[in-house]
Design a protein around this motif. Structure first.
Motif: not given
Lengths: 286, 207
Positions: B162, B168, B170
Motif C-alpha cells: 500500500y 483495503g 487484502w
C-alpha cells in the motif's frame, strides 16, 4: 504586488481543476481534471487563457473570493446568482475585480458545478503536470478551504474577440447517449432494455468519482467475479446489488464489476452537471 | 476486442503475460490518437482522443495483440528489492490458511521474484504476480477502513504494498518503508507494469 484570490467561503465543495493528468495510467494515476470539460475550456476561452489553465470548480455554489490586486474573472457551467463588487452579475461574461473587491457565486438554479476562471489561471503548484485535485487518489492541491490565498498566473498578452457566451446546463431530465458494452453480455437481456427505458435518479451518493443512480435492479446472467479491468469516464458500472454508477473525472483506473454500457464522451459533461434528485435517461447511440 | 464507449477499446487477452506484452508494445510505440493505456489482469484498455477512428485502431490492435514471440519482450531490468518487516496483523491467519505457518509464509514470500502485472487502486500500487502458488489466499471477508502506508499484503494470486494509508481488503503480512510513490521523484512510481520485485526479510522492527 502578487495578484491572488483570497478564499472567504468555499461552499459545499470547491477544488482547483484543469485538463488533468492523461497518459499516466501505468503508474496508477487517473486522468482527473474538470468534471465538465467544456465549461472549463469555455471559461478559459472567455478570459484569453491557455486552454489548460486551472480554474475553480465549485459544487452548488457558496464560493466567495476577494481579489488581491486587479483581476479579471468569469463563471461558466452551472449558473446561479453572482455578485461582483457588490453588484449583480451574470455568468458567461468577463467580470473585473479591483484590489479588495469580492466575487460571490451563489447556489445555481440549474446544474451542479460552476467554473470560476481567472485571467492568468489559478497558479498553485502543479503535481505531475496538472493542478487538478483528484479526490480518489489524493493527488494535487487539497480541496479549497476558507482562508486560502490562491496565486494568479501571468495574464496572457491578448484578449479574445468575445465578450460573453451562453451558459446553460439543463434542468429537468438529462438525455445521454450510450453504447452498450463492454460487458453487456454479463447481464440478462432485459437489463439493457431496463437501462434504456427506465428513469434513473441521481442519488446523493455522488461526487467527482462517480454518481450512484437509483432505478430498477440490473440483473446479471454471469455471477462469477470479473477480473479487474480498465474503465473510462462515462462507464456505467453495475455493483453487486444491481445498481449502476456513472463514472466521472476521478474514477478508479480499474473496476472489478461489469460495465453494461458507456456514455458517449461528448455527453459526460452534461452528466456531470446533473444534481442529486435529477433524472437521467439513456438512449442507444444510432 | 470489446467496445468501450466512443473513445476507447477494451482488448481481451487470454492471459496476464499476453496483456503485459501488448501493454509493453503499446507503451513503446503508441498508435496515433491513443492517450492512455490501462493494463489489467486479462485485458488492456486503450483510450483515445475524442473523434479517433476506433475501427482503424481495432484493426491495428488486432495485429499488435497477436503473439510475436520474443521480440515483444524487452530485456528485464534488475529486480527492485523491498525490505519487509514481517509483522502483519494477518500473518498468523495466512499461516493457518495456507498451512505454511508464519515462518513458512515469510520463506515463500521471499523465495521468488515477483513481477508487476499492472497498477491501479492508488498511485504507485502494483499488482505483483509470479509468487509461490501456495500463497494464494482470499481477500478478508470484511475490508479494513484503514490500512497503514507500507503494508505488504496478499490477495488471490497477487501481492502488493500500500503506497499510502487507505481502506483495503487484502491480508496484511508485513510492512516496508520503501517510498512506492512520490510525485516529485522521477520516475514517481517505483513499480510499473513489468517491474520485477524481490522481497527480503528485514528481521524484526527496530524498537
Amino acid at each position: 504586488m502578487t495578484r491572488a484570490l483570497e478564499v472567504l467561503a468555499a461552499g459545499p465543495f470547491t477544488s482547483v481543476q484543469d485538463t488533468g493528468r492523461p497518459g499516466l495510467a501505468d503508474m496508477g494515476v487517473g486522468p482527473s481534471g474538470a468534471a465538465d470539460r467544456g465549461a472549463l475550456l469555455l471559461v478559459n476561452r472567455l478570459l484569453g487563457n491557455d486552454p489548460r489553465a486551472a480554474a475553480l470548480e465549485a459544487t452548488l455554489g457558496g464560493l466567495r473570493l476577494r481579489a488581491r490586486g486587479a483581476v479579471a474573472v468569469a463563471v461558466t457551467g452551472a449558473a446561479g446568482p453572482l455578485r461582483c463588487a457588490g453588484r449583480d452579475a451574470w455568468a458567461g461574461e468577463v467580470l473585473h475585480l479591483r484590489d479588495g473587491e469580492e466575487l460571490e457565486v451563489g447556489l445555481p438554479e440549474a446544474g451542479l458545478r460552476s467554473y470560476v476562471g481567472v485571467r492568468g489561471g489559478v497558479d498553485v503548484r502543479p503535481v505531475l503536470g496538472s493542478r487538478s485535485t483528484d479526490v480518489l487518489s489524493g493527488l494535487g492541491p487539497p480541496p479549497i478551504a476558507a482562508g486560502q490565498v490562491l496565486p494568479v498566473g501571468t495574464a496572457p498578452a491578448h484578449w479574445p474577440q468575445v465578450d460573453a457566451v451562453a451558459v446553460a446546463p439543463a434542468a429537468g431530465e438529462v438525455r445521454l447517449r450510450v453504447l452498450p458494452g463492454p460487458r453487456d453480455d454479463w447481464f440478462v437481456p432485459a437489463a439493457l432494455r431496463e437501462l434504456l427505458t427506465a428513469a434513473w435518479t441521481v442519488t446523493a451518493r455522488s461526487d467527482r468519482v462517480g454518481m450512484r443512480l437509483a432505478g430498477p435492479v440490473l440483473r446479471r446472467s454471469r455471477t462469477e467475479e470479473l477480473p479487474s479491468e480498465g474503465v473510462v469516464r462515462g462507464a456505467l458500472q453495475v455493483a453487486a446489488d444491481g445498481s449502476p454508477a456513472l463514472f466521472l473525472a476521478d474514477h478508479p483506473l480499474t473496476g472489478g464489476y461489469p460495465v453494461i454500457a458507456v456514455v458517449l464522451d461528448a455527453d459526460v459533461d452534461r452528466a456531470a452537471q446533473a444534481r442529486p434528485g435529477q433524472v437521467l435517461r439513456f438512449a442507444r447511440k444510432r | 476486442m470489446l467496445p468501450c464507449g466512443d473513445a476507447a477499446l477494451l482488448v481481451e487477452l487470454g492471459s496476464l503475460p499476453a496483456a503485459l506484452a501488448l501493454h509493453a508494445d503499446l507503451a513503446a510505440a503508441p498508435p496515433p490518437g491513443v492517450v492512455d493505456v490501462v493494463p489489467a489482469a486479462r485485458t488492456v484498455l486503450v483510450r483515445t482522443a475524442p473523434g479517433a477512428d476506433l475501427a482503424a485502431l481495432a484493426g491495428l490492435l488486432a495485429g499488435r495483440a497477436a503473439p510475436t514471440g520474443a521480440a515483444a519482450a524487452p530485456a528485464p531490468a534488475p529486480a527492485v528489492e523491498l525490505r519487509v518487516v514481517y509483522d502483519g496483523e494477518d500473518l498468523a491467519e495466512v499461516g493457518e490458511l495456507t498451512g505454511l505457518g508464519a515462518a513458512g509464509v515469510v520463506a515463500a514470500h521471499t523465495a521468488s521474484t515477483w513481477t508487476t502485472a499492472f497498477t491501479g487502486f492508488a498511485p504507485g500500487f502494483g499488482y505483483l504476480t509470479g509468487g509461490d502458488p501456495r500463497l494464494h489466499v482470499p481477500r478478508r471477508s470484511s475490508p479494513r477502513t484503514r490500512v497503514p502506508a507500507g503494508s505488504v499484503a496478499l490477495a488471490g494470486e497477487f501481492s502488493g504494498v500500500y503506497p499510502r494509508t487507505s481502506p483495503g481488503g487484502w491480508q496484511l503480512i508485513g510492512t516496508c518503508d520503501a517510498v512506492l510513490f512520490d510525485p516529485d521523484r522521477d520516475p514517481p512510481a517505483l513499480l510499473r507494469p513489468g517491474t520485477r520485485v524481490r522481497f527480503t526479510d528485514a528481521g524484526t522492527a527496530a524498537p
